[in-house]
Design a protein around this motif. Structure first.
Motif: not given
Ligand code: KG4
Ligand code: ZN
Length: 351
Positions: A36-37, A138-143, A276-278, A302-305
């Motif tokens: 992911r880099e 880099e740590a974002l994972e579904p769902p 989380t919302i991306a 909510i965490r926003l990416v």
């Protein structure tokens, strides 16, 4: 034996080096990721040339891609500090987009992958916009909930896993970006419309109440009512010879168009109990929308990416990011893969 079958027993790397190539519209882009880099990101745009015609002329786009593709890939490899032999897979947009434009990137990618003896990965452009978030965090994972807003698509999606999606709602008519482009035309602003509307809106007040329109069920969107309201507002005043502030129209349109996006995404996150919302797609580059999303997500816990602006509009980093997802799913393409002008987002419901 198809080309993909060669890689049936491939030893997958955890952090493969992937070259991403994007040429679906007026940007010739190449990027390199290692896992992911992001190692490099090159965009050569023909937007200035297209602006003379008020929009993208497919023939000019194809010729510009032909001219720029080798340069873009060479620069991406050089800027990443790697050599061609380090590349583990080549990911390329096969659709949706302008056929002639797509074919330039796709043909280049096929020969490049073949010459290196590495897998070819065919990427859906829209999935690329959705995957840009994986590079932003880099740590974002579904769902999580994905808010997608581009020139062709607007949707709220439940991203259940890396490869499973449930469309909770989508636009019934114009996409958000299309609405920005049409509003720009009514206001006499230059191409590309979205950034022009945003710039003018900064000088105005959102003091005109355009209909909030979205009477559709659930999380669906409709932008045609808002578009018509903007056209009617301007034309009525022009016919009567009345003065009006174009900046106020731009600001009011922007507030209405963006408000519903933030509202629907937050409501979906609450319903699906997602923390989380991306977000992804060209419209997510809009500064007003970014601030609104930040505010609404913060107040809802909510965490926003939010990918950087340059990874919201068309780029190849997002294609490499989706390439990584498909690499791990071992979804490799044959050299017979063709370009596709339209790829439906999918029906509402589980994909
Ligand atoms: O995702 P994108 O680059 O291309 C695809 O459609 O896939 O999106 C382009 C759309 C255009 O309609 C453009 O006007 C809009 O995104 N856009 C914006 C902004 N930048 C690009 N809309 C509003 N504000 C912006 N700053
Ligand atoms: Zn795009």
């Amino acid at each position: 034996m198809g080309y993909s079958a060669r890689f049936a027993a491939l030893q997958l790397k955890e952090k493969p080096v992937i070259l991403g190539i994007e040429s679906s519209c007026d940007e010739t882009a190449a990027a390199i990721v290692r896992g992911r880099e992001l190692l490099s990101n090159v965009v050569i745009s023909s937007a200035a040339e297209q602006a003379k015609y008020g929009g993208v002329v497919p023939e000019i786009a194809s010729r510009a891609h032909t001219d720029a593709i080798e340069r873009a890939v060479e620069s991406a490899v050089r800027e990443a500090g790697i050599c061609n032999a380090d590349i583990d897979a080549v990911a390329v947009t096969y659709g949706a987009g302008l056929l002639g434009a797509l074919l330039v990137g796709l043909s280049f990618a096929k020969s490049f992958a073949w010459s290196l003896g590495v897998p070819l990965i065919a990427v859906n452009h829209i999935r690329g916009h959705m995957a840009a978030a994986y590079l932003a965090d880099e740590a974002l994972e579904p769902p999580f909930i994905t808010l997608l807003a581009s020139g062709g698509h607007t949707a709220v999606i439940y991203t259940k896993s890396y490869t499973e999606f449930e469309i909770l709602g989508s636009t019934r008519d114009d996409a958000a970006g299309e609405a920005f482009d049409k509003a720009a035309r009514v206001l006499g602003l230059p191409y590309p419309g979205g950034p022009s509307v945003e710039k003018l809106a900064r000088e105005g007040e959102a003091n005109i109440s355009f209909p909030k329109m979205f009477r559709g069920s659930g999380y669906d969107f409709s932008y045609s009512g808002l578009k018509t309201a903007v056209i009617n507002y301007c034309h009525t005043r022009e016919q009567k010879g009345e003065e009006y502030s174009r900046a106020d129209v731009a600001a009011s349109f922007q507030a209405a168009a963006c408000g519903v996006l933030a509202e629907r995404a937050v409501a979906a996150a609450k319903e699906k109990k997602c923390k989380t919302i991306a977000a992804g797609g060209g419209v997510i580059a809009n500064g007003y929308l970014r601030e609104l999303l930040q505010k609404e997500c913060a107040s809802a816990g909510i965490r926003l990416v939010l990918p950087e602006k340059k990874y919201c509009t068309d780029n190849a980093a997002m294609i490499a990011a989706e390439g990584l997802v498909q690499y791990h799913a071992e979804n490799f393409a044959d050299l017979s893969v063709n370009a596709c002008a339209h790829i439906p987002l999918g029906k509402k419901g589980k994909q």
